[in-house]
Design a protein around this motif. Structure first.
Motif, mmCIF file in Angstrom:
data_model
loop_
_atom_site.group_PDB
_atom_site.id
_atom_site.type_symbol
_atom_site.label_atom_id
_atom_site.label_comp_id
_atom_site.label_asym_id
_atom_site.label_seq_id
_atom_site.Cartn_x
_atom_site.Cartn_y
_atom_site.Cartn_z
ATOM 1 N N ARG A 8 17.966 23.434 7.123
ATOM 2 C CA ARG A 8 19.133 22.895 6.425
ATOM 3 C C ARG A 8 18.636 22.063 5.248
ATOM 4 N N ALA A 9 19.107 22.377 4.046
ATOM 5 C CA ALA A 9 18.598 21.751 2.830
ATOM 6 C C ALA A 9 18.764 20.233 2.835
ATOM 7 N N LYS A 10 19.768 19.738 3.509
ATOM 8 C CA LYS A 10 20.029 18.292 3.482
ATOM 9 C C LYS A 10 18.922 17.480 4.138
ATOM 10 N N PHE A 11 18.082 18.145 4.965
ATOM 11 C CA PHE A 11 17.000 17.431 5.637
ATOM 12 C C PHE A 11 15.640 17.711 4.999
ATOM 13 N N ALA A 12 15.629 18.271 3.800
ATOM 14 C CA ALA A 12 14.372 18.692 3.189
ATOM 15 C C ALA A 12 13.468 17.509 2.839
ATOM 16 N N ASP A 24 33.184 8.782 -2.805
ATOM 17 C CA ASP A 24 34.265 8.534 -1.869
ATOM 18 C C ASP A 24 34.167 9.448 -0.643
ATOM 19 N N LYS A 25 33.283 10.456 -0.697
ATOM 20 C CA LYS A 25 33.060 11.345 0.442
ATOM 21 C C LYS A 25 31.891 10.883 1.308
ATOM 22 N N GLY A 26 31.147 9.891 0.821
ATOM 23 C CA GLY A 26 29.932 9.461 1.486
ATOM 24 C C GLY A 26 28.737 9.738 0.609
ATOM 25 N N TRP A 27 27.575 9.943 1.198
ATOM 26 C CA TRP A 27 26.383 10.300 0.430
ATOM 27 C C TRP A 27 26.453 11.774 0.027
ATOM 28 N N VAL A 28 26.230 12.067 -1.253
ATOM 29 C CA VAL A 28 26.264 13.448 -1.733
ATOM 30 C C VAL A 28 25.017 13.710 -2.561
ATOM 31 N N ASP A 29 24.625 14.993 -2.607
ATOM 32 C CA ASP A 29 23.488 15.377 -3.441
ATOM 33 C C ASP A 29 23.983 15.820 -4.812
ATOM 34 N N ASP A 30 23.089 16.338 -5.611
ATOM 35 C CA ASP A 30 23.439 16.733 -6.983
ATOM 36 C C ASP A 30 24.471 17.855 -7.017
ATOM 37 N N LYS A 31 24.574 18.620 -5.913
ATOM 38 C CA LYS A 31 25.548 19.710 -5.858
ATOM 39 C C LYS A 31 26.863 19.270 -5.231
ATOM 40 N N GLY A 32 26.975 18.005 -4.876
ATOM 41 C CA GLY A 32 28.187 17.504 -4.257
ATOM 42 C C GLY A 32 28.257 17.737 -2.752
ATOM 43 N N GLU A 33 27.142 18.233 -2.165
ATOM 44 C CA GLU A 33 27.125 18.463 -0.722
ATOM 45 C C GLU A 33 26.988 17.134 0.009
ATOM 46 N N VAL A 34 27.791 16.963 1.061
ATOM 47 C CA VAL A 34 27.829 15.693 1.793
ATOM 48 C C VAL A 34 26.734 15.652 2.851
ATOM 49 N N LEU A 35 26.115 14.483 3.006
ATOM 50 C CA LEU A 35 25.141 14.274 4.069
ATOM 51 C C LEU A 35 25.874 13.893 5.350
ATOM 52 N N ASP A 36 26.002 14.842 6.248
ATOM 53 C CA ASP A 36 26.579 14.570 7.555
ATOM 54 C C ASP A 36 25.729 15.270 8.602
ATOM 55 N N ILE A 37 25.941 14.934 9.875
ATOM 56 C CA ILE A 37 25.085 15.452 10.935
ATOM 57 C C ILE A 37 25.944 15.896 12.115
ATOM 58 N N GLU A 38 25.656 17.078 12.627
ATOM 59 C CA GLU A 38 26.175 17.495 13.927
ATOM 60 C C GLU A 38 24.996 17.523 14.888
ATOM 61 N N LEU A 39 25.075 16.710 15.924
ATOM 62 C CA LEU A 39 24.020 16.661 16.931
ATOM 63 C C LEU A 39 24.434 17.526 18.107
ATOM 64 N N LEU A 40 23.722 18.625 18.307
ATOM 65 C CA LEU A 40 24.062 19.592 19.344
ATOM 66 C C LEU A 40 23.465 19.157 20.680
ATOM 67 N N SER A 41 24.279 19.206 21.739
ATOM 68 C CA SER A 41 23.809 18.796 23.064
ATOM 69 C C SER A 41 24.497 19.623 24.131
ATOM 70 N N ASN A 42 23.853 19.693 25.297
ATOM 71 C CA ASN A 42 24.476 20.320 26.459
ATOM 72 C C ASN A 42 24.675 19.327 27.586
ATOM 73 N N SER A 43 24.459 18.041 27.299
ATOM 74 C CA SER A 43 24.569 17.011 28.333
ATOM 75 C C SER A 43 25.486 15.891 27.875
ATOM 76 N N PRO A 44 26.591 15.664 28.570
ATOM 77 C CA PRO A 44 27.477 14.557 28.192
ATOM 78 C C PRO A 44 26.826 13.196 28.395
ATOM 79 N N ALA A 45 25.760 13.136 29.210
ATOM 80 C CA ALA A 45 25.098 11.854 29.468
ATOM 81 C C ALA A 45 24.503 11.261 28.197
ATOM 82 N N PHE A 46 24.204 12.108 27.213
ATOM 83 C CA PHE A 46 23.598 11.607 25.987
ATOM 84 C C PHE A 46 24.604 10.933 25.062
ATOM 85 N N GLU A 47 25.885 11.142 25.302
ATOM 86 C CA GLU A 47 26.876 10.624 24.354
ATOM 87 C C GLU A 47 26.845 9.101 24.271
#
Length: 623
Positions: A348-352, A451-474
């Motif tokens: 994912r380019a946002k983490f480069a 106003d969208k948060g942190w954005v790069d030169d292309k206007g892409e927003v820096l956001d994160i989806e953390l994938l999990s299979n365990s509710p205990a991590f929430e």
């Protein structure tokens, strides 16, 4: 265990010829020559064991491994829920019994059905001993292992285990096996018949560890079983193995039982005595740890490894524990700690930019979490190589510097300084100094506030989806997400079912995800699946971060080609430095003990430090 050096006994005065010949025979059987050179590249016949860097602990006529109970009674039931860090095994569900291909989710411990040519000794860092094989020999160039099989070896259906079965197993796994199996066999060109023996032929580019892994980690299948079945498909048809256990009762996704084979052909072998003591090994599956813990409280599970510090501190007050039928047990963990963390997906380019990754990691306040969530049970993980000599420290010197110096222009200069470690926060949960540093790093990485948060030169927003299979991590992720929100980075905790989670990991379909790796004391061919560039594009590999770094590849090559443990550990320290400088993950935590809930009636070995935790070598004493 420290490396043992065998000196030239011919130089010792007073050693008579008979004693010398006897000593020489023992040393030769151990797989080293009289000058202490390691096994690989030295011609021998009829070896009983192999070691990567030095001598073997056990002589050819050893009776059993020291760390087991040779008189352990047979019987009883071992009911538990098995965490699994193995490929294609899922501790939350299962839908196939084929645990050696990419398709489907297999139950942990499916390997109990299968014998291997050699087996590992867990009180040595890298030694393996003959099991299905009666002996093994090594060609002068170190590229050919030849095995003589035991004539009494039998599959569960009574058919003999033949050289043809061995050749079939290795070649089919190299062709159609799980990508990680293919990695393990990557430098094996082929398996072939050699008269009445079996030969594994290698490319000449293999590491010493690759030889041992090929000899000891590959399950042996009955070729006849696949005469009318595709090997690379998911199936709930029980496979035919030759191991100490067979498939018993099962309900896909709910439970599975492995039943001890009372007629197991290999029960008398020194590599099997004291193992396979339970009549029934039963695994329960559930997405919810709460349901599994309730099963333990009722006795449906009689062994429960606790991974929640909160539960360990607050939940162990129930009738069976209070009246002594069950108890808490802490067993020292002598293994490398393993590596658990939240991994960035660099695809994912946002983490480069590593500054972006470092900023996100700075928002995780471990000190606050350890005190308020973990009851001070854990210590912060800094390295993939915790509790091993491959964990780097201080400035690069000696062999480590010599390995890295030719690549200085390709490396961040910090690689040569003291390795990066996560900073210690003030424990407030919102350390302004660390959050300010994170804010500065984001700006330096080129992100701009909008106003969208942190954005790069292309206007892409820096956001994160953390994938999990365990509710205990929430509950652990939430405080981190709150700090990221203060920085202006939204983090969404995405909980998915176990099958979808595994599928998305296999196909690298995530922003960030959690994973724990159980590691050995050596670099192995599987190490390429974690850090190797090729693995970044291989579905199902362990390179979740998608790292492609030519110097990491070079250090892997050096470590896997090392001729001494010191050289291998130097390469491991170089890998550690590069990884830590790259901020490819947010390291989590570890603890130096296994925290166990156990019902009364178990017996277990009380040996010293082992290189793995093997509760299946326990036994049942209370009828």
């Amino acid at each position: 265990m420290p490396k043992q050096t065998v000196t030239d006994t011919r130089a010792r005065s007073g050693l008579n010829r008979r004693a010398f010949l006897k000593t020489s025979a023992l040393i030769a059987a151990a797989g080293i020559d009289l000058l202490g050179r390691p096994l690989v590249g030295w011609t021998s016949t009829a070896l009983h064991g192999l070691s990567v860097f030095g001598s073997l602990k056990y002589a050819p006529d050893f009776a059993h491994f020291d760390y087991i109970n040779p008189t352990a009674p047979k019987g009883g039931r071992f009911a538990f829920t098995a965490p699994s860090w193995a490929f294609n095994q899922n501790p939350q569900t299962f839908n196939t019994l084929n645990g050696f291909v990419l398709k489907g989710d297999a139950p942990p411990r499916i390997e109990l059905l299968f014998d291997t040519l050699m087996v590992r000794a867990y009180d040595e860092p890298d030694a393996v001993y003959c099991h299905l094989a009666r002996s093994v020999s090594l060609s002068p160039d170190g590229n050919r292992l030849t095995f003589t099989l035991r004539q009494d070896a039998r599959f569960h259906d009574g058919a003999p285990v033949t050289p043809q079965d061995i050749v079939f197993s290795y070649n089919i796994l190299k062709k159609d096996g799980h990508p990680l199996m293919k990695t393990a066999l990557g430098q094996m060109d082929r398996a072939e018949l050699d008269g009445g023996k079996v030969a594994l032929v290698f490319s000449g580019k293999q590491s010493r560890q690759a030889l041992l892994d090929a000899a000891s980690s590959i399950p042996i299948f009955a070729q006849a079983h696949y005469a009318d079945k595709a090997f690379d498909k998911s199936t709930l048809t029980p496979p035919i193995g030759s191991g100490a256990y067979r498939i018993g009762k099962m309900n896909a996704g709910s439970f599975i039982e492995y039943h001890r084979d009372p007629d197991y052909w290999g029960a008398h072998l020194p590599t099997a005595i004291g193992h396979g003591n339970f009549d029934t090994i039963r695994l329960l599956f559930s997405r919810e740890r709460t349901a599994l813990f309730e099963a333990f409280k009722k006795g449906d599970l009689n062994f429960y490894e606790e991974f929640s510090s909160k539960s360990w501190a607050t939940q162990y007050a129930f009738p069976a524990l209070e009246d002594g039928r069950a108890f808490k047990l802490e067993v020292p963990d002598g293994r490398p700690s393993g590596a658990q963390g939240w991994f960035f997906n660099l695809r994912r380019a946002k983490f480069a930019d590593p500054r972006t990754r470092e900023a996100i990691a700075l928002a995780f306040d471990f000190e606050w979490s350890n005190k308020n969530l973990f009851f001070d049970l854990y210590q912060r993980t800094q390295s993939f190589f915790e509790r091993t000599n491959m964990k780097a420290s201080g400035a690069a010197t000696g062999k480590v510097l010599a390995l890295l110096e030719p690549y200085r222009d390709q490396l961040d200069p910090v690689v040569f300084d003291a390795p990066y470690s996560p900073p210690v926060s003030n424990g407030s949960g919102k350390d302004r100094k660390l959050l300010g540093r994170a804010n500065k790093l984001l700006t330096e990485a080129g992100w701009k506030r909008s106003d969208k948060g942190w954005v790069d030169d292309k206007g892409e927003v820096l956001d994160i989806e953390l994938l999990s299979n365990s509710p205990a991590f929430e509950r652990v992720v939430s405080p981190w997400a709150n700090n990221l929100a203060l920085l202006g980075i939204p983090l969404n905790f995405r909980l998915v079912d176990p099958s979808q989670f595994q599928s998305r990991l296999d196909n690298f379909d995530f922003d960030m995800t959690s994973r724990r790796y159980a590691l050995s004391s050596n670099l192995t061919p599987t190490s390429r699946s974690i850090w190797g560039s090729e693995a970044a594009d291989t579905p199902g590999s362990y390179n979740l971060a998608g790292v492609k770094h030519p110097v990491l590849d070079a250090m892997l090559d050096a470590g896997l080609a090392a001729k001494t443990r010191d050289d291998m550990e130097a390469a491991g320290q170089a890998i550690d430095r590069i990884w830590r400088a790259g901020h490819y993950w947010v390291p989590n935590w570890n603890k130096p003990v296994h925290t166990l809930g156990v019902w009364k009636g178990f017996g277990w070995p009380t040996s010293g430090k082992l290189h793995d935790f093997i509760p299946e070598s326990w036994w049942w004493t209370d009828d």
